[in-house]
Structure formats: structure tokens, C-alpha cells
Scaffold this active site. Structure first.
Site, PDB file in Angstrom:
ATOM      1  N   MET A  26     -23.180  25.043  -3.466  1.00  0.00           N
ATOM      2  CA  MET A  26     -24.143  23.972  -3.746  1.00  0.00           C
ATOM      3  C   MET A  26     -25.526  24.394  -3.229  1.00  0.00           C
ATOM      4  O   MET A  26     -26.388  23.557  -2.981  1.00  0.00           O
ATOM      5  CB  MET A  26     -23.673  22.666  -3.119  1.00  0.00           C
ATOM      6  CG  MET A  26     -22.329  22.215  -3.718  1.00  0.00           C
ATOM      7  SD  MET A  26     -22.002  20.453  -3.650  1.00  0.00           S
ATOM      8  CE  MET A  26     -21.873  20.194  -1.911  1.00  0.00           C
ATOM      9  N   GLY A  27     -25.705  25.698  -3.052  1.00  0.00           N
ATOM     10  CA  GLY A  27     -27.022  26.206  -2.655  1.00  0.00           C
ATOM     11  C   GLY A  27     -27.287  26.060  -1.171  1.00  0.00           C
ATOM     12  O   GLY A  27     -26.370  25.858  -0.381  1.00  0.00           O
ATOM     13  N   HIS A  33     -22.216  31.935   3.088  1.00  0.00           N
ATOM     14  CA  HIS A  33     -22.164  32.239   1.647  1.00  0.00           C
ATOM     15  C   HIS A  33     -22.214  33.749   1.433  1.00  0.00           C
ATOM     16  O   HIS A  33     -21.537  34.283   0.568  1.00  0.00           O
ATOM     17  CB  HIS A  33     -23.352  31.600   0.918  1.00  0.00           C
ATOM     18  CG  HIS A  33     -23.345  30.104   0.927  1.00  0.00           C
ATOM     19  ND1 HIS A  33     -24.229  29.358   1.655  1.00  0.00           N
ATOM     20  CD2 HIS A  33     -22.544  29.215   0.287  1.00  0.00           C
ATOM     21  CE1 HIS A  33     -23.996  28.081   1.474  1.00  0.00           C
ATOM     22  NE2 HIS A  33     -22.979  27.953   0.652  1.00  0.00           N
ATOM     23  N   GLN A  57     -18.863  14.625  -6.458  1.00  0.00           N
ATOM     24  CA  GLN A  57     -18.000  14.788  -5.286  1.00  0.00           C
ATOM     25  C   GLN A  57     -18.570  14.089  -4.049  1.00  0.00           C
ATOM     26  O   GLN A  57     -17.965  14.103  -2.990  1.00  0.00           O
ATOM     27  CB  GLN A  57     -17.724  16.265  -4.995  1.00  0.00           C
ATOM     28  CG  GLN A  57     -18.874  17.042  -4.372  1.00  0.00           C
ATOM     29  CD  GLN A  57     -18.541  18.512  -4.213  1.00  0.00           C
ATOM     30  OE1 GLN A  57     -18.373  19.225  -5.196  1.00  0.00           O
ATOM     31  NE2 GLN A  57     -18.437  18.979  -2.985  1.00  0.00           N
ATOM     32  N   LYS A 146     -14.048  27.152   6.122  1.00  0.00           N
ATOM     33  CA  LYS A 146     -14.630  26.026   6.866  1.00  0.00           C
ATOM     34  C   LYS A 146     -14.214  24.707   6.211  1.00  0.00           C
ATOM     35  O   LYS A 146     -13.878  23.754   6.878  1.00  0.00           O
ATOM     36  CB  LYS A 146     -16.153  26.125   6.936  1.00  0.00           C
ATOM     37  CG  LYS A 146     -16.695  25.140   7.973  1.00  0.00           C
ATOM     38  CD  LYS A 146     -18.160  24.941   7.882  1.00  0.00           C
ATOM     39  CE  LYS A 146     -18.590  24.194   6.692  1.00  0.00           C
ATOM     40  NZ  LYS A 146     -18.667  22.761   6.727  1.00  0.00           N
ATOM     41  N   ASP A 147     -14.207  24.704   4.878  1.00  0.00           N
ATOM     42  CA  ASP A 147     -13.718  23.527   4.141  1.00  0.00           C
ATOM     43  C   ASP A 147     -12.234  23.755   3.861  1.00  0.00           C
ATOM     44  O   ASP A 147     -11.824  23.990   2.726  1.00  0.00           O
ATOM     45  CB  ASP A 147     -14.502  23.377   2.839  1.00  0.00           C
ATOM     46  CG  ASP A 147     -15.962  23.105   3.105  1.00  0.00           C
ATOM     47  OD1 ASP A 147     -16.275  22.002   3.563  1.00  0.00           O
ATOM     48  OD2 ASP A 147     -16.796  24.007   2.884  1.00  0.00           O
ATOM     49  N   GLN A 150     -10.364  21.503   1.401  1.00  0.00           N
ATOM     50  CA  GLN A 150     -10.802  21.827   0.032  1.00  0.00           C
ATOM     51  C   GLN A 150     -10.096  23.095  -0.455  1.00  0.00           C
ATOM     52  O   GLN A 150      -9.624  23.164  -1.590  1.00  0.00           O
ATOM     53  CB  GLN A 150     -12.315  22.026   0.018  1.00  0.00           C
ATOM     54  CG  GLN A 150     -12.849  22.663  -1.252  1.00  0.00           C
ATOM     55  CD  GLN A 150     -14.360  22.692  -1.300  1.00  0.00           C
ATOM     56  OE1 GLN A 150     -14.989  21.688  -1.606  1.00  0.00           O
ATOM     57  NE2 GLN A 150     -14.977  23.828  -1.012  1.00  0.00           N
ATOM     58  N   LEU A 181     -21.283  27.706  10.269  1.00  0.00           N
ATOM     59  CA  LEU A 181     -22.460  27.603   9.392  1.00  0.00           C
ATOM     60  C   LEU A 181     -22.165  26.637   8.245  1.00  0.00           C
ATOM     61  O   LEU A 181     -21.085  26.650   7.662  1.00  0.00           O
ATOM     62  CB  LEU A 181     -22.853  28.972   8.844  1.00  0.00           C
ATOM     63  CG  LEU A 181     -23.300  30.003   9.868  1.00  0.00           C
ATOM     64  CD1 LEU A 181     -23.930  31.209   9.161  1.00  0.00           C
ATOM     65  CD2 LEU A 181     -24.289  29.446  10.886  1.00  0.00           C
ATOM     66  N   ARG A 184     -25.437  21.621   5.823  1.00  0.00           N
ATOM     67  CA  ARG A 184     -25.829  20.378   6.506  1.00  0.00           C
ATOM     68  C   ARG A 184     -26.439  20.643   7.883  1.00  0.00           C
ATOM     69  O   ARG A 184     -27.132  19.780   8.418  1.00  0.00           O
ATOM     70  CB  ARG A 184     -24.624  19.444   6.649  1.00  0.00           C
ATOM     71  CG  ARG A 184     -24.224  18.778   5.357  1.00  0.00           C
ATOM     72  CD  ARG A 184     -23.288  17.606   5.626  1.00  0.00           C
ATOM     73  NE  ARG A 184     -23.036  16.875   4.411  1.00  0.00           N
ATOM     74  CZ  ARG A 184     -22.080  17.174   3.543  1.00  0.00           C
ATOM     75  NH1 ARG A 184     -21.284  18.190   3.772  1.00  0.00           N
ATOM     76  NH2 ARG A 184     -21.907  16.440   2.446  1.00  0.00           N
TER      77      ARG A 184
HETATM   78  O1  PAF Z   1     -17.805  23.760  -0.976  1.00  0.00           O
HETATM   79  C1  PAF Z   1     -18.735  23.453  -1.762  1.00  0.00           C
HETATM   80  O2  PAF Z   1     -19.889  23.827  -1.577  1.00  0.00           O
HETATM   81  C2  PAF Z   1     -18.429  22.596  -2.976  1.00  0.00           C
HETATM   82  O3  PAF Z   1     -17.441  21.662  -2.692  1.00  0.00           O
HETATM   83  C3  PAF Z   1     -18.048  23.420  -4.236  1.00  0.00           C
HETATM   84  C4  PAF Z   1     -16.763  24.219  -4.003  1.00  0.00           C
HETATM   85  C5  PAF Z   1     -19.188  24.375  -4.562  1.00  0.00           C
HETATM   86  C6  PAF Z   1     -17.829  22.501  -5.421  1.00  0.00           C
HETATM   87  O4  PAF Z   1     -18.970  21.768  -5.721  1.00  0.00           O
END
Ligand code: PAF
Length: 275
Positions: A26-27, A33, A57, A146-147, A150, A181, A184
Site C-alpha cells: 500500500m506504498g 518492503h 480493507q 509482521k501481518d 494476513q 517497520l 503507520r
Molecule cells: O499488507 C498490506 O499492505 C495489504 O494488506 C496488502 C497485502 C497490500 C493488500 O492490500
């Protein structure tokens, strides 16, 4: 380097590659990243980084509005480090248009942990991942640990809906104080204090590793988080593989937490094994 905005351009560009690695983001890119990008390049020459803030989301519209947007910086960072990258930065209508909402079978895991306080969040993530995977048809999908929830949800999702896609989990990258990291973090005033989340989780995980009681340790961790003046969403111990409640013979565990620090939602986790 290509910055692509439309699906037709993207498809055209991808015809040059046999195997594709895909890194959704999400940049507001950071070293976490970059670790994903580096691993993606180890697997294939064709690497697509998406930069798209997925409105569906976010269960809190303020969180969506305040999410850091730094496209120009993101693009120049990628240009420097990964000059051959394909950056996909579509407009919302390029993705959501033509897609009637689907309800994916994501299992009970989405009702637990982050899913308890963020209803619909994982359906929103699965929806965008579904749209991207159908478009890009990657061989590898890279997601950060980290997520962690997810990651588990999308691993299960891919097993059911995209079995030819291999999900590759990448370790959490931390700053000098061990704060995980996250985009947010840029909204935080005191990152040193925020790093106490990791310290508290580490203490609890080490105590549980030495066979201290899980309930007692999560309670202690919560008390310490309250002392920091943070609002706790959850502190839980689960099994690493399925995020189920651990039974006596489960050895591979993970402690996970979500807290609000300066009203910013932070999540972190530590995997550990009981010897
Ligand atoms: O982890 C994220 O940044 C977002 O949930 C993702 C996987 C890019 C989906 O929008």
C-alpha cells in the site's frame, strides 16, 4: 522501470516474462518492503510491485484517509534500487470496476485476533489479492510476517483459489530499537516508546518458552501495556501453523498483539518454540 496504471498496459508488459513474482503493497515503502522486493528478485526476473491503498480493507474511514501516501518517494526509491521493476499503481475504478463483491471462504481464523475488531478486513484483503492474482498470474506471492494473520489467511486463500501460486513469507524487519517497520510508524511521535511493544512480547514469549503459564504471561504483558497508557486490542498466544489456541502438545507457538499507541494501531508478533 515501468510505472503502470492500467490493466491492459500491465498485461502487455507481463508477456515478456515466464515467471512472475508479485509483491502487493500500500506504498509508503520502507526497509521491510525492500526485504520483500529483494527476495522477489531472487525468484524471478519479472517482478511486479503494486502500490494501491485498498479502501475496502479499512473498516475505519479515518484510518484510510490518514494512511500515508508518498508515491513520488516510493517510485524514486524503487527506481534507485530496482530499476527493472514493474510498479503497478492503478486507480480504484481500474480494479473495482467490473468486479461484483465476492464472499471468500476464509475460515474461522478471520473471526479471531485482528478480525474481531476489524470486521470485513480480511474479506477486503482477499478481494484485492484475488483481483491482483487474476490479473498478474504470478508464480510467487510475497507477504511479510509482521501481518502474520494476513499471511495465514492469504496462504489458505491461495490453497483454495490459486493453488498454483506459492506464497513466500518474509521475516519482519525492525528498527534499531526493534520496533517492527510499518507504514503507520510514520504517524507516531515517539517510536522509542512504541518499541516497548516488542520488548513486552519478547519477555512474555521467553517466559512461556521456559514453561511459564500462557494465561499468566499474557495477563502480565497486558498489565505492562496498560502502564504504557496504550489501549489493548489483544495479546494472544496461538499455534504458528493455523493460529489455533495451543494445546498441551503444541510446541511451535506465536505471541501476537495489537495495541493503540498515540491512537495509532500497531501490531507485532514473535514466533517461538517450546523445547
Ligand atoms: O499488507 C498490506 O499492505 C495489504 O494488506 C496488502 C497485502 C497490500 C493488500 O492490500
Amino acid at each position: 522501470m515501468h510505472v503502470i496504471k492500467t490493466v491492459s498496459e500491465l498485461k502487455q508488459c507481463l508477456t515478456a516474462f515466464k515467471n512472475i513474482s508479485f509483491v502487493p503493497t500500500m506504498g509508503n515503502l520502507h526497509a521491510g518492503h525492500m526485504a520483500l522486493f529483494e527476495e522477489a528478485y531472487k525468484k524471478s526476473e519479472g517482478v511486479v510491485f503494486s502500490i494501491f491503498i485498498n479502501r475496502i480493507q479499512f473498516n475505519d474511514s479515518n484510518d484510510f484517509i490518514n494512511y500515508p501516501r508518498t508515491l513520488a518517494n516510493d517510485v524514486s526509491l524503487i527506481k534507485k534500487k530496482f530499476p527493472s521493476a514493474i510498479i503497478f499503481h492503478p486507480e480504484e475504478n481500474e480494479l473495482y470496476f467490473n468486479h461484483s463483491p465476492k464472499e471468500f471462504a476464509l475460515g474461522k481464523v478471520v473471526e479471531d485476533l485482528c478480525g474481531r475488531s476489524r470486521p470485513g478486513h480480511f474479506q477486503g484483503v482477499a478481494t484485492i489479492i484475488d483481483i491482483f492474482l487474476a490479473m498478474i498470474n504470478p508464480k510467487y506471492l510475497f507477504l511479510g510476517k509482521k501481518d502474520y494473520q494476513q499471511l495465514c489467511v492469504i496462504e489458505n486463500f491461495c490453497k483454495i483459489y490459486y493453488p498454483h501460486v506459492t506464497v513466500i513469507p518474509i521475516r519482519t524487519i525492525r528498527d534499531a530499537n526493534n520496533l517492527a517497520l510499518s507504514s503507520r510508524n510514520n504517524l507516531l511521535k515517539d517510536k522509542t516508546k512504541a518499541a516497548n511493544l516488542y520488548k513486552i512480547l519478547l519477555q512474555a514469549s521467553q517466559a512461556i518458552k521456559s514453561l511459564s503459564d500462557i494465561q499468566q504471561q499474557t495477563k502480565l504483558a497486558k498489565e505492562q501495556l496498560v502502564k504504557e497508557n496504550w489501549q489493548i486490542d489483544y495479546v494472544e498466544v496461538r499455534t504458528q501453523k493455523k493460529l489455533t489456541h495451543p494445546k498441551d502438545n503444541d510446541k511451535e507457538l506465536i505471541i501476537l498483539a495489537a495495541v493503540y499507541c498515540e491512537k495509532i494501531r500497531l501490531i507485532d508478533n514473535i514466533e517461538f518454540c517450546i523445547e
